[in-house]
Design an enzyme around this catalytic site. Sequence first.
Site, short mmCIF file in Angstrom:
data_model
loop_
_atom_site.label_atom_id
_atom_site.label_comp_id
_atom_site.label_asym_id
_atom_site.label_seq_id
_atom_site.Cartn_x
_atom_site.Cartn_y
_atom_site.Cartn_z
N GLU A 46 5.86 9.85 2.77
CA GLU A 46 6.46 9.91 4.10
C GLU A 46 7.97 9.67 4.00
O GLU A 46 8.42 8.76 3.30
CB GLU A 46 5.80 8.85 4.98
CG GLU A 46 6.20 8.89 6.43
CD GLU A 46 5.39 7.91 7.28
OE1 GLU A 46 5.47 7.98 8.51
OE2 GLU A 46 4.66 7.07 6.69
N SER A 360 10.04 -27.33 -10.67
CA SER A 360 9.79 -28.73 -10.30
C SER A 360 8.68 -29.38 -11.09
O SER A 360 8.54 -30.60 -11.07
CB SER A 360 9.44 -28.80 -8.81
OG SER A 360 8.17 -28.20 -8.58
#
Length: 721
Positions: A46, A360
């Site tokens: 498209e 972390s």
Amino acid sequence: MASSLITVATCNLAQWAWDFDGNTKRIIESIHKAKAAGASLRVGPELEICGYGCLDHFLEEDTIRHCWQCLKTILEDKTCHGIMLDIGMPVSHEGLLFNCRIICLDGKILLIRPKLWLAGDGNYREQRHFTPWSRPQHCEEFYLDPIIEKLQGSGTVTIGDAVIRTPDTTIGCETCEELFTPDPPHNHMSLNGVEVITNSSGSHFTLRKLHLRMQLIMEATRKNGGCYIYANQQGCDGDRLYYDGCAMIICNGKLLAQASQFSLQEVEVVTATIDLDEIRAFRRSASRGMQSVQAPTYERIKTPFRLSPEDGHLDLDIFPSLEMQPRYHSPEEEIALCTGAYLWDYLRRCGAAGYLVPLSGGIDSCATAVIVFSMCRMVIEACQAGDEQVVADVKLLAKFGGDKVPDTPEDLCNQLFHTIYMGMSQQSSKETRQRAKDLASAIGSYHVDLDIDEVFNAQRNLIVNSLNFEPKFKVHGGSLAENLTLQNIQARTRMVTAYEFAQILPTTRERPGAGSLLVLGSANVGESLRGYLTKYDCSSADLNPIGSIDKSDLKRFIAWAEVNFDLPCLRKFLDAVPTAELEPITETYVQSDEIDMGMTYDELTTFGRLRKFDKLGPYSMFKRLVHEWGHNAGEHTTPAYTPRQVAEKVKRFFHYYAINRHKMTTLTPSLHSNDYSPDDNRFDLRPFLYPPFYQSLAFRCIDEDLAKIEAKQKEKAGGVD
């Protein structure tokens, strides 16, 4: 007798919004590949000339003008002749803009077919840019752009809901959203004798979505018969969506060809050979025939071009394609492949030097790091498979010079990926620091291990020296405001530090011309829903690959990667208790995410899905969950709760959702992977300033129902006074 065999082609294209030259090049390459495979019809995605994600660029005249210029280039290219082409672009007609398919043959336009029904929910805003051609079977005369008129040999062509009639078959077009509507055009076209239906899509990825897409296309041809040719865009086209390809060809409910769902290839073409006689035999039933004669009639644009071989002789080298089984990836594979492919597309197109992740030691930043490693694995596999574009991009981005490319994912990871652990002496545990170090070593990232105590203390002392007040953590006797202030100093210091190192690391690694690194965030969808993050902390980044993935799926992904990526160090991340590590660790206290939030991550997923998918507000959600989390809880992972506990949890969720909505306005752009993402920048359009929920009519309704339920329970228990 004429042959009944036709070969058709469809494709995945890695189009990029407003990359007119690149998009045209890829379209032409797909045409060449289709012709080389013997196809007589080629279908593309498209709006492939300009890219699907142009957004408000569709409102600009330049976009329309450049599309006609690119189409002219394709039509003039004689190497693109001898095959029917289905090409997508926007078309302006009588002052209105339409999302169109241009059906071309040998340098001329046969038909302009506008999209009938537009997508207007979730990520889609087609009504903002286009007008639907909501007049089925209606056609008009279209006056061609002057640059096309000379090629065409006439000033007009037909625009409208028509079909193409060749001597051997009839071809109709359907576009993306139309497949998903209750009364799709393929029903009417099939009844009116259309045997080949094309569908050109700009369909984005979400977890577990391919099954639905495949089911709809299968059902379309299983019920109607016929050949359905589906094309799609693939990759990042400039926004937060990933278009997941999977072009396919299905006939009479049988899958005959399926392209990849996640690939680094820019142009991927698949073909299938269809026996038209099988379609005709499939459709010969009395009930279908009776409906067919009552079906609406389509205008037919006639052409002498045949899709089947002209000589009509039996050729043993050409035979109908065999049925194949659909290929589906598990959700864990989808996370690895989709996010990896998206990050590669983004990196190679933006020109940055690589990525940086604040690592972390927790599972969220671990998942983000493993996703980057997945990207490196995909890139090395593509290089080893001989993908010239990927090889060229690697040579441009990585330090390896000349004709050499990295040998392993770890080698590439070391060049493009940087991790940084930012600890605090009292808050950070040895375990999280070691987990971060072990993961960085296992995947090969360039790792920096540092502490931010000095910066934290400097910021804290601003309060002490300016206000003559010493803020304390909760565990040291401080108030809630003091506790949050100190936590947020750390969190925001980490964001500043991450960007500081992202800017300077390429220079310190003697890559001064490579630009800076892109910082990746690691806030999962549940934390965003709850607002369990500090505004402008490490959740603030350039991109967030996991921003719409829930904790449960991330855990499953890490467990999958532990085995499939041979990363045994991931087991420690799975076993660890989720913690922000923003408060001091004592012998009796370790900060816990789920305790802080007052709800589990699984419960957050339930809240998110009910809020978005089921469109439930607080009262409706309470009514639903009081059953699902009550006496029916044995069927769910959530433990049984009393009605009062359910009410408290629903109220707590909506209270914190409301007061933290302002954080969503600055949410780091997330790769869209789930349709309950709270990202209000493009997807979840809700207010960010709410009246207090605890004083709301919705909460009073919950309290009234709760009082009735508890009174009835007390009566049943025989405890009424």
